[in-house]
Scaffold this active site. Structure first.
Site, mmCIF file in Angstrom:
data_model
loop_
_atom_site.group_PDB
_atom_site.id
_atom_site.type_symbol
_atom_site.label_atom_id
_atom_site.label_comp_id
_atom_site.label_asym_id
_atom_site.label_seq_id
_atom_site.Cartn_x
_atom_site.Cartn_y
_atom_site.Cartn_z
ATOM 1 N N GLU A 127 38.187 45.629 43.323
ATOM 2 C CA GLU A 127 37.545 46.711 44.088
ATOM 3 C C GLU A 127 37.524 48.059 43.376
ATOM 4 O O GLU A 127 37.909 49.080 43.954
ATOM 5 C CB GLU A 127 38.245 46.852 45.447
ATOM 6 C CG GLU A 127 38.189 45.583 46.267
ATOM 7 C CD GLU A 127 38.855 45.726 47.641
ATOM 8 O OE1 GLU A 127 39.560 46.719 47.877
ATOM 9 O OE2 GLU A 127 38.656 44.828 48.467
ATOM 10 N N ASN A 169 37.010 41.218 40.717
ATOM 11 C CA ASN A 169 36.748 40.806 42.099
ATOM 12 C C ASN A 169 36.340 42.021 42.938
ATOM 13 O O ASN A 169 36.947 43.087 42.832
ATOM 14 C CB ASN A 169 38.048 40.202 42.669
ATOM 15 C CG ASN A 169 37.901 39.495 43.987
ATOM 16 O OD1 ASN A 169 37.104 38.571 44.114
ATOM 17 N ND2 ASN A 169 38.690 39.909 44.980
ATOM 18 N N HIS A 206 32.857 39.034 52.376
ATOM 19 C CA HIS A 206 33.220 39.333 53.772
ATOM 20 C C HIS A 206 31.942 39.798 54.473
ATOM 21 O O HIS A 206 31.601 40.983 54.442
ATOM 22 C CB HIS A 206 34.276 40.440 53.828
ATOM 23 C CG HIS A 206 35.579 40.070 53.196
ATOM 24 N ND1 HIS A 206 36.388 39.097 53.731
ATOM 25 C CD2 HIS A 206 36.207 40.522 52.085
ATOM 26 C CE1 HIS A 206 37.477 38.983 52.972
ATOM 27 N NE2 HIS A 206 37.391 39.833 51.966
ATOM 28 N N GLU A 235 36.656 35.242 48.969
ATOM 29 C CA GLU A 235 37.318 35.626 50.228
ATOM 30 C C GLU A 235 36.367 35.456 51.404
ATOM 31 O O GLU A 235 36.305 36.301 52.313
ATOM 32 C CB GLU A 235 37.793 37.097 50.157
ATOM 33 C CG GLU A 235 38.698 37.379 48.969
ATOM 34 C CD GLU A 235 39.212 38.809 48.897
ATOM 35 O OE1 GLU A 235 39.086 39.546 49.898
ATOM 36 O OE2 GLU A 235 39.736 39.184 47.848
ATOM 37 N N ASP A 237 34.427 35.101 54.632
ATOM 38 C CA ASP A 237 34.468 35.016 56.092
ATOM 39 C C ASP A 237 33.184 35.627 56.607
ATOM 40 O O ASP A 237 32.585 36.495 55.957
ATOM 41 C CB ASP A 237 35.723 35.645 56.718
ATOM 42 C CG ASP A 237 36.048 37.048 56.257
ATOM 43 O OD1 ASP A 237 35.149 37.782 55.799
ATOM 44 O OD2 ASP A 237 37.228 37.440 56.367
HETATM 45 C C1 XIL Z 1 43.646 41.755 53.272
HETATM 46 C C2 XIL Z 1 44.578 40.805 53.997
HETATM 47 O O1 XIL Z 1 43.814 39.749 54.539
HETATM 48 C C3 XIL Z 1 45.328 41.521 55.092
HETATM 49 O O2 XIL Z 1 46.335 40.685 55.639
HETATM 50 C C4 XIL Z 1 45.988 42.803 54.554
HETATM 51 O O3 XIL Z 1 46.559 43.523 55.630
HETATM 52 C C5 XIL Z 1 44.965 43.664 53.832
HETATM 53 O O4 XIL Z 1 44.347 42.893 52.815
HETATM 54 N N1 XIL Z 1 39.832 42.491 50.012
HETATM 55 C C6 XIL Z 1 40.848 41.873 49.323
HETATM 56 C C7 XIL Z 1 41.959 41.233 50.075
HETATM 57 O O5 XIL Z 1 40.787 41.755 48.096
HETATM 58 O O6 XIL Z 1 43.177 41.332 49.372
HETATM 59 C C8 XIL Z 1 42.107 41.835 51.442
HETATM 60 O O7 XIL Z 1 43.092 41.098 52.155
HETATM 61 C C9 XIL Z 1 40.775 41.830 52.167
HETATM 62 C C10 XIL Z 1 39.762 42.654 51.429
#
Ligand code: XIL
Length: 299
Positions: A127, A169, A206, A235, A237
């Site tokens: 990020e 990432n 996401h 990741e 969802d």
């Molecule tokens: C999130 C986790 O799912 C949570 O449990 C935590 O509180 C915050 O981080 N981007 C990422 C992940 O790279 O590491 C994040 O995970 C979600 C967004």
């Protein structure tokens, strides 16, 4: 095939899941996680605050719980994440300049040496770009050490564990028309041209009403692969868990030969960091949602 992992393996890919160490004692959770998935990412346990809570004092207790569970059950592990503006321990938040630069290097070396030869892919940097139309880097204490911090992280990582694929990432980089996507593309192209060691790009994926899935995601994956890096959906969802959207994402990965696999960011809706969005593949009672069937059929 009857599980997501076995179905993905038919095309040489994996289907992974984010695991929380403290949920492995929940038998419904552990049963689904072990049955369905063949790759594991620690949801929080390999982050900077978890693995180096005090400077120079590494703690792999929870990270190793996940790592050992994964390997004992025949799964590969994605490492997440080594250099990030978020979830830094307080000692790191208060550093800057050359002290922070050195702390980042020491952290990468400390964590990667613990897992040397054991991690399929590492999210080396997470990020680093800003949201919105600027195409700029995100402001952070790491960025303020000098904009070469990202390439220094990747060079350090390559030396620490030459066997791991090294990934950049990010999120909001799935839509090819977005400035953030184009900025990440320019960085990866530059790294490849100059020989900065980068092997893969992770698309967090996401998806929600503010950053919805767009069918040009496949173009994005293809354009990055054409630069000579692997791509992965890291990741996933989807707010509301639309079966057609889940299937579209899987089909986008399958359409790109350099797409290594798909990871969903949790098991059941109740395990999600955005549980009110009900974004995952399993109901809270462990039953399969319609999105699960759509994904399995797409694989
Ligand atoms: C999130 C986790 O799912 C949570 O449990 C935590 O509180 C915050 O981080 N981007 C990422 C992940 O790279 O590491 C994040 O995970 C979600 C967004």
């Amino acid at each position: 095939e009857s599980t997501l992992g076995a179905a993905a393996a038919q095309s040489g890919r994996y289907f992974g899941v984010a695991i929380a160490a403290n949920r492995l004692s929940d038998s419904t959770y552990a049963t689904i996680a072990n049955r369905e998935f063949n790759s594991v990412t620690a949801e929080n346990e390999m982050k900077i605050d978890a693995t180096e809570p005090q400077r120079g004092q590494f703690n792999f207790q929870n990270a190793d719980r996940i790592y050992n569970w994964a390997v004992q059950n025949g799964k590969e592990v994605r490492g997440h994440t080594l250099a990030w503006h978020s979830q830094q321990p307080s000692w790191m938040q208060s550093l800057g300049g050359s002290a922070l630069r050195q702390a980042m290097i020491d952290h990468i070396n400390g964590v990667m040496s613990h897992y040397k030869g054991k991690i399929a892919q590492w999210d080396v940097v997470n990020e680093a770009f800003a949201d919105g139309s600027s195409g700029a880097r995100r402001d952070s204490n790491l960025e303020r050490t000098g904009s070469d911090w990202i390439e220094v992280a990747f060079r350090t990582a390559r030396a620490a564990d030459p066997s791991a694929k090294l990934c950049y990432n990010d999120y909001n980089v799935e839509n090819w028309t977005w400035a953030k996507t184009q900025a990440m593309y320019r960085m990866v192209k530059d790294f490849k041209q100059r020989g900065v060691p980068i092997d893969c790009v992770g698309f967090q994926s996401h998806f929600n009403s503010g950053s919805p899935y767009n069918s040009n995601f496949r173009t994005t994956l293809q354009e990055f692969a054409a630069l000579g890096v692997d791509v992965a959906i890291t990741e996933l969802d989807i707010q509301g868990a639309s079966p057609t959207t889940y299937a579209a994402v899987v089909n986008d990965c399958l359409a790109v030969s350099r797409c290594l696999g798909v990871t969903v960011w949790g098991v059941r809706d109740m395990d999600s960091w955005r549980s009110s969005d009900t974004p995952l593949l399993f109901n809270n009672d462990g039953s399969k949602k319609q999105a699960y069937t759509a994904v399995l059929n797409a694989l």
